[in-house]
Design a protein around this motif. Sequence first.
Motif, PDB file in Angstrom:
ATOM      1  N   GLY A  95       0.825  -1.209   0.000  1.00 34.46           N
ATOM      2  CA  GLY A  95       0.000   0.000   0.000  1.00 34.46           C
ATOM      3  C   GLY A  95       0.856   1.255   0.000  1.00 34.46           C
ATOM      4  O   GLY A  95       0.589   2.216  -0.749  1.00 34.46           O
ATOM      5  N   ILE A  96       1.896   1.257   0.823  1.00 36.65           N
ATOM      6  CA  ILE A  96       2.802   2.410   0.895  1.00 36.65           C
ATOM      7  C   ILE A  96       3.556   2.566  -0.422  1.00 36.65           C
ATOM      8  O   ILE A  96       3.676   3.674  -0.954  1.00 36.65           O
ATOM      9  CB  ILE A  96       3.772   2.255   2.086  1.00 36.65           C
ATOM     10  CG1 ILE A  96       3.004   2.361   3.403  1.00 36.65           C
ATOM     11  CG2 ILE A  96       4.880   3.290   2.026  1.00 36.65           C
ATOM     12  CD1 ILE A  96       3.801   1.945   4.630  1.00 36.65           C
ATOM     13  N   GLU A  97       4.064   1.474  -0.967  1.00 38.29           N
ATOM     14  CA  GLU A  97       4.814   1.523  -2.236  1.00 38.29           C
ATOM     15  C   GLU A  97       3.934   2.000  -3.387  1.00 38.29           C
ATOM     16  O   GLU A  97       4.385   2.774  -4.235  1.00 38.29           O
ATOM     17  CB  GLU A  97       5.415   0.154  -2.566  1.00 38.29           C
ATOM     18  CG  GLU A  97       6.562  -0.261  -1.676  1.00 38.29           C
ATOM     19  CD  GLU A  97       7.858   0.499  -1.920  1.00 38.29           C
ATOM     20  OE1 GLU A  97       7.928   1.325  -2.858  1.00 38.29           O
ATOM     21  OE2 GLU A  97       8.795   0.291  -1.150  1.00 38.29           O
ATOM     22  N   LYS A 122       9.329   7.375   3.722  1.00 37.38           N
ATOM     23  CA  LYS A 122       8.702   6.148   3.207  1.00 37.38           C
ATOM     24  C   LYS A 122       9.510   4.921   3.616  1.00 37.38           C
ATOM     25  O   LYS A 122       8.962   3.946   4.142  1.00 37.38           O
ATOM     26  CB  LYS A 122       8.588   6.204   1.679  1.00 37.38           C
ATOM     27  CG  LYS A 122       8.059   4.898   1.073  1.00 37.38           C
ATOM     28  CD  LYS A 122       8.349   4.773  -0.391  1.00 37.38           C
ATOM     29  CE  LYS A 122       9.773   4.572  -0.702  1.00 37.38           C
ATOM     30  NZ  LYS A 122      10.202   3.303  -1.213  1.00 37.38           N
ATOM     31  N   ASN A 123      10.810   4.991   3.430  1.00 35.21           N
ATOM     32  CA  ASN A 123      11.665   3.850   3.780  1.00 35.21           C
ATOM     33  C   ASN A 123      11.660   3.579   5.285  1.00 35.21           C
ATOM     34  O   ASN A 123      11.666   2.420   5.705  1.00 35.21           O
ATOM     35  CB  ASN A 123      13.083   4.082   3.274  1.00 35.21           C
ATOM     36  CG  ASN A 123      13.163   4.052   1.768  1.00 35.21           C
ATOM     37  OD1 ASN A 123      12.322   3.451   1.096  1.00 35.21           O
ATOM     38  ND2 ASN A 123      14.148   4.718   1.202  1.00 35.21           N
ATOM     39  N   ALA A 124      11.648   4.630   6.093  1.00 35.76           N
ATOM     40  CA  ALA A 124      11.615   4.453   7.549  1.00 35.76           C
ATOM     41  C   ALA A 124      10.293   3.829   7.985  1.00 35.76           C
ATOM     42  O   ALA A 124      10.267   2.981   8.891  1.00 35.76           O
ATOM     43  CB  ALA A 124      11.826   5.791   8.250  1.00 35.76           C
ATOM     44  N   THR A 125       9.213   4.216   7.353  1.00 26.14           N
ATOM     45  CA  THR A 125       7.906   3.641   7.679  1.00 26.14           C
ATOM     46  C   THR A 125       7.871   2.160   7.317  1.00 26.14           C
ATOM     47  O   THR A 125       7.402   1.327   8.104  1.00 26.14           O
ATOM     48  CB  THR A 125       6.785   4.414   6.949  1.00 26.14           C
ATOM     49  OG1 THR A 125       6.866   5.790   7.320  1.00 26.14           O
ATOM     50  CG2 THR A 125       5.426   3.868   7.296  1.00 26.14           C
ATOM     51  N   THR A 128       9.873   0.225   9.821  1.00 28.02           N
ATOM     52  CA  THR A 128       9.138   0.046  11.076  1.00 28.02           C
ATOM     53  C   THR A 128       8.164  -1.109  10.952  1.00 28.02           C
ATOM     54  O   THR A 128       8.062  -1.944  11.869  1.00 28.02           O
ATOM     55  CB  THR A 128       8.381   1.349  11.435  1.00 28.02           C
ATOM     56  OG1 THR A 128       9.324   2.407  11.581  1.00 28.02           O
ATOM     57  CG2 THR A 128       7.590   1.179  12.716  1.00 28.02           C
ATOM     58  N   VAL A 129       7.456  -1.187   9.839  1.00 26.62           N
ATOM     59  CA  VAL A 129       6.511  -2.290   9.622  1.00 26.62           C
ATOM     60  C   VAL A 129       7.261  -3.619   9.644  1.00 26.62           C
ATOM     61  O   VAL A 129       6.836  -4.580  10.300  1.00 26.62           O
ATOM     62  CB  VAL A 129       5.740  -2.110   8.293  1.00 26.62           C
ATOM     63  CG1 VAL A 129       4.935  -3.358   7.952  1.00 26.62           C
ATOM     64  CG2 VAL A 129       4.838  -0.889   8.360  1.00 26.62           C
ATOM     65  N   ARG A 130       8.399  -3.678   8.978  1.00 29.28           N
ATOM     66  CA  ARG A 130       9.171  -4.931   8.924  1.00 29.28           C
ATOM     67  C   ARG A 130       9.703  -5.330  10.295  1.00 29.28           C
ATOM     68  O   ARG A 130       9.665  -6.507  10.669  1.00 29.28           O
ATOM     69  CB  ARG A 130      10.317  -4.792   7.927  1.00 29.28           C
ATOM     70  CG  ARG A 130       9.840  -4.821   6.498  1.00 29.28           C
ATOM     71  CD  ARG A 130      10.972  -4.920   5.512  1.00 29.28           C
ATOM     72  NE  ARG A 130      10.425  -5.106   4.177  1.00 29.28           N
ATOM     73  CZ  ARG A 130      10.821  -4.472   3.111  1.00 29.28           C
ATOM     74  NH1 ARG A 130      11.814  -3.600   3.191  1.00 29.28           N
ATOM     75  NH2 ARG A 130      10.268  -4.683   1.942  1.00 29.28           N
ATOM     76  N   GLN A 131      10.206  -4.350  11.031  1.00 30.98           N
ATOM     77  CA  GLN A 131      10.730  -4.655  12.369  1.00 30.98           C
ATOM     78  C   GLN A 131       9.629  -5.146  13.302  1.00 30.98           C
ATOM     79  O   GLN A 131       9.835  -6.093  14.057  1.00 30.98           O
ATOM     80  CB  GLN A 131      11.408  -3.422  12.970  1.00 30.98           C
ATOM     81  CG  GLN A 131      12.738  -3.101  12.346  1.00 30.98           C
ATOM     82  CD  GLN A 131      13.332  -1.809  12.878  1.00 30.98           C
ATOM     83  OE1 GLN A 131      12.661  -1.011  13.521  1.00 30.98           O
ATOM     84  NE2 GLN A 131      14.610  -1.591  12.592  1.00 30.98           N
ATOM     85  N   MET A 132       8.497  -4.491  13.244  1.00 28.28           N
ATOM     86  CA  MET A 132       7.392  -4.905  14.115  1.00 28.28           C
ATOM     87  C   MET A 132       6.865  -6.286  13.710  1.00 28.28           C
ATOM     88  O   MET A 132       6.451  -7.065  14.564  1.00 28.28           O
ATOM     89  CB  MET A 132       6.258  -3.877  14.060  1.00 28.28           C
ATOM     90  CG  MET A 132       6.658  -2.518  14.587  1.00 28.28           C
ATOM     91  SD  MET A 132       7.175  -2.569  16.285  1.00 28.28           S
ATOM     92  CE  MET A 132       5.708  -2.017  17.065  1.00 28.28           C
ATOM     93  N   ALA A 133       6.880  -6.584  12.421  1.00 30.64           N
ATOM     94  CA  ALA A 133       6.415  -7.890  11.961  1.00 30.64           C
ATOM     95  C   ALA A 133       7.368  -9.001  12.400  1.00 30.64           C
ATOM     96  O   ALA A 133       6.943 -10.142  12.601  1.00 30.64           O
ATOM     97  CB  ALA A 133       6.265  -7.896  10.447  1.00 30.64           C
ATOM     98  N   MET A 134       8.650  -8.677  12.567  1.00 27.88           N
ATOM     99  CA  MET A 134       9.623  -9.688  12.997  1.00 27.88           C
ATOM    100  C   MET A 134       9.559  -9.948  14.502  1.00 27.88           C
ATOM    101  O   MET A 134      10.096 -10.944  14.975  1.00 27.88           O
ATOM    102  CB  MET A 134      11.035  -9.259  12.591  1.00 27.88           C
ATOM    103  CG  MET A 134      11.218  -9.330  11.095  1.00 27.88           C
ATOM    104  SD  MET A 134      12.849  -8.953  10.387  1.00 27.88           S
ATOM    105  CE  MET A 134      13.853  -8.298  11.611  1.00 27.88           C
ATOM    106  N   ASN A 135       8.910  -9.073  15.244  1.00 26.20           N
ATOM    107  CA  ASN A 135       8.776  -9.249  16.686  1.00 26.20           C
ATOM    108  C   ASN A 135       7.919 -10.486  16.961  1.00 26.20           C
ATOM    109  O   ASN A 135       6.814 -10.626  16.436  1.00 26.20           O
ATOM    110  CB  ASN A 135       8.137  -7.994  17.304  1.00 26.20           C
ATOM    111  CG  ASN A 135       8.169  -8.008  18.804  1.00 26.20           C
ATOM    112  OD1 ASN A 135       8.280  -9.050  19.446  1.00 26.20           O
ATOM    113  ND2 ASN A 135       8.059  -6.826  19.370  1.00 26.20           N
ATOM    114  N   GLU A 136       8.414 -11.357  17.793  1.00 24.93           N
ATOM    115  CA  GLU A 136       7.731 -12.626  18.059  1.00 24.93           C
ATOM    116  C   GLU A 136       6.413 -12.437  18.802  1.00 24.93           C
ATOM    117  O   GLU A 136       5.546 -13.311  18.760  1.00 24.93           O
ATOM    118  CB  GLU A 136       8.659 -13.557  18.842  1.00 24.93           C
ATOM    119  CG  GLU A 136       9.854 -13.995  18.024  1.00 24.93           C
ATOM    120  CD  GLU A 136      10.848 -14.816  18.836  1.00 24.93           C
ATOM    121  OE1 GLU A 136      10.560 -15.145  19.998  1.00 24.93           O
ATOM    122  OE2 GLU A 136      11.913 -15.121  18.289  1.00 24.93           O
TER     123      GLU A 136
END
Length: 174
Positions: A95-97, A122-125, A128-136
């Motif tokens: 969606g962001i891309e 955009k890249n920072a957002t 953030t999505v990727r980092q939060m998705a990797m959180n167990e």
Amino acid sequence: MEQLEQLFPYFALIITALIVGAVAFLFFKKHTENEENRRRYLLHKDAQGKLLPLRLQAFERITLFLERMDLNKSVVRIKPRNSNVEVYENDLINGIEQEYEHNLTQQIYVSAEAWNIIRTAKNATIQTVRQMAMNEKNDSADKLRESLLNNAMAGVSPSQKALAFIKTEISELF
């Protein structure tokens, strides 16, 4: 000697003519330079009058992009299709891309610095999505969504920082 005395009036006329010619040349040269500068100014002024509305429209589109990209709004706008974290992560990033690609042409109306800040936001957002998705802890799309909302509310988002810069750049136009 007598011949030299006869040539003296001619030399005086030639020297006078050269001085008058040089003064006229310098005057006309300066005049043509001023006219050229005046024409350039008028063309620039005319172009600015036509370009300003386009630039303002581009700033509007960029503002809309930054608002839509903000995680608070993206998470509300893009709902999970199922409970899979990876699918929801990809939906948010896509969606962001897509929003970014839709607004790529606006970069010709803003400064290079502004466009770099927008791209960085955009890249920072996305990061953030990727980092939060990797959180167990985020083992479902709903938990990821909740974590993203909490994270977004905790501080100033990259898109809000970029929007502040854009507002500064717009204020410099006036």
